[in-house]
Design an enzyme around this catalytic site. Sequence first.
Site, PDB file in Angstrom:
ATOM      1  N   TYR A 177       1.857 -13.856   1.002  1.00  0.00           N
ATOM      2  CA  TYR A 177       2.477 -12.526   1.036  1.00  0.00           C
ATOM      3  C   TYR A 177       1.686 -11.634   1.972  1.00  0.00           C
ATOM      4  O   TYR A 177       0.523 -11.906   2.293  1.00  0.00           O
ATOM      5  CB  TYR A 177       2.559 -11.916  -0.367  1.00  0.00           C
ATOM      6  CG  TYR A 177       1.270 -11.323  -0.885  1.00  0.00           C
ATOM      7  CD1 TYR A 177       0.983  -9.971  -0.692  1.00  0.00           C
ATOM      8  CD2 TYR A 177       0.345 -12.101  -1.563  1.00  0.00           C
ATOM      9  CE1 TYR A 177      -0.206  -9.421  -1.167  1.00  0.00           C
ATOM     10  CE2 TYR A 177      -0.845 -11.567  -2.042  1.00  0.00           C
ATOM     11  CZ  TYR A 177      -1.114 -10.225  -1.837  1.00  0.00           C
ATOM     12  OH  TYR A 177      -2.286  -9.692  -2.304  1.00  0.00           O
ATOM     13  N   CYS A 178       2.337 -10.533   2.416  1.00  0.00           N
ATOM     14  CA  CYS A 178       1.626  -9.568   3.253  1.00  0.00           C
ATOM     15  C   CYS A 178       1.958  -8.152   2.800  1.00  0.00           C
ATOM     16  O   CYS A 178       1.756  -7.827   1.628  1.00  0.00           O
ATOM     17  CB  CYS A 178       1.874  -9.800   4.735  1.00  0.00           C
ATOM     18  SG  CYS A 178       3.603  -9.915   5.248  1.00  0.00           S
ATOM     19  N   ARG A 179       2.505  -7.306   3.688  1.00  0.00           N
ATOM     20  CA  ARG A 179       2.689  -5.890   3.351  1.00  0.00           C
ATOM     21  C   ARG A 179       4.036  -5.570   2.727  1.00  0.00           C
ATOM     22  O   ARG A 179       4.255  -4.438   2.300  1.00  0.00           O
ATOM     23  CB  ARG A 179       2.491  -5.038   4.607  1.00  0.00           C
ATOM     24  CG  ARG A 179       1.075  -5.068   5.139  1.00  0.00           C
ATOM     25  CD  ARG A 179       1.003  -4.461   6.524  1.00  0.00           C
ATOM     26  NE  ARG A 179      -0.388  -4.404   7.004  1.00  0.00           N
ATOM     27  CZ  ARG A 179      -0.714  -4.281   8.289  1.00  0.00           C
ATOM     28  NH1 ARG A 179       0.229  -4.212   9.211  1.00  0.00           N
ATOM     29  NH2 ARG A 179      -1.989  -4.243   8.638  1.00  0.00           N
TER      30      ARG A 179
END
Length: 220
Positions: A177-179
């Site tokens: 996952y990221c932002r």
Amino acid sequence: MNKRKIKDLLYEQVARVGKAVSSPKRLELLELLAQGENSVEHLATELSISIKLVSAHLRVLREARLVTSHKEGKFVVYQLAGKDVAGLWVTLREVSEEHLIELRMALSQMVAEPSKLTTMNRETLLKHAKDGNVLVIDVRPESEYEQAHLPFARSMPINELANRLAELPKDKDIVAYCRGPFCLFSEDAFQLLTRKGYRVHKLLDGVSEWQAAGMPLMSK
């Protein structure tokens, strides 16, 4: 003051927030600051605009009381005025996705293969991550991970990932996952790890979406 003037004043004050978030770059700033506080210089680099322009956008957000700032040495550092501001960004994005077909079409290009996405809901993912059955990796910069991250996630910044493959198991599902849904770091991680033979999926949530859903966060 008569009732009409009072009502006009009330709507005018709420409209200040609406005006502040009417710029694409200011929305991106809110998303970046939802990851944690950052300097003007770093924000300008992330948005690929000048320091002067990012400062102007931040001034508008500050005048609407959506962000605050403080000095750290010679740098001015900004942060969201509260967790509710991150929630505002999530709500605005979700409402836009619900009602704007153009946004849904653009997002569909980012998730053209549904098999890329994890099928686990948040509670199930959290349980499996806690039990060690799934490895969740946070591919944002480490500074963002340190300020807030999903429980049991491991920091694996996208610019370090290719050199740290030996740390990842091939016999376990990996969720990157990221932002949030608009971030491409997790897609880059998915592509790299898939090519290297890992069992990997993406999570569209970032810390703002996770928090808005009432799920816990951790910080280093």
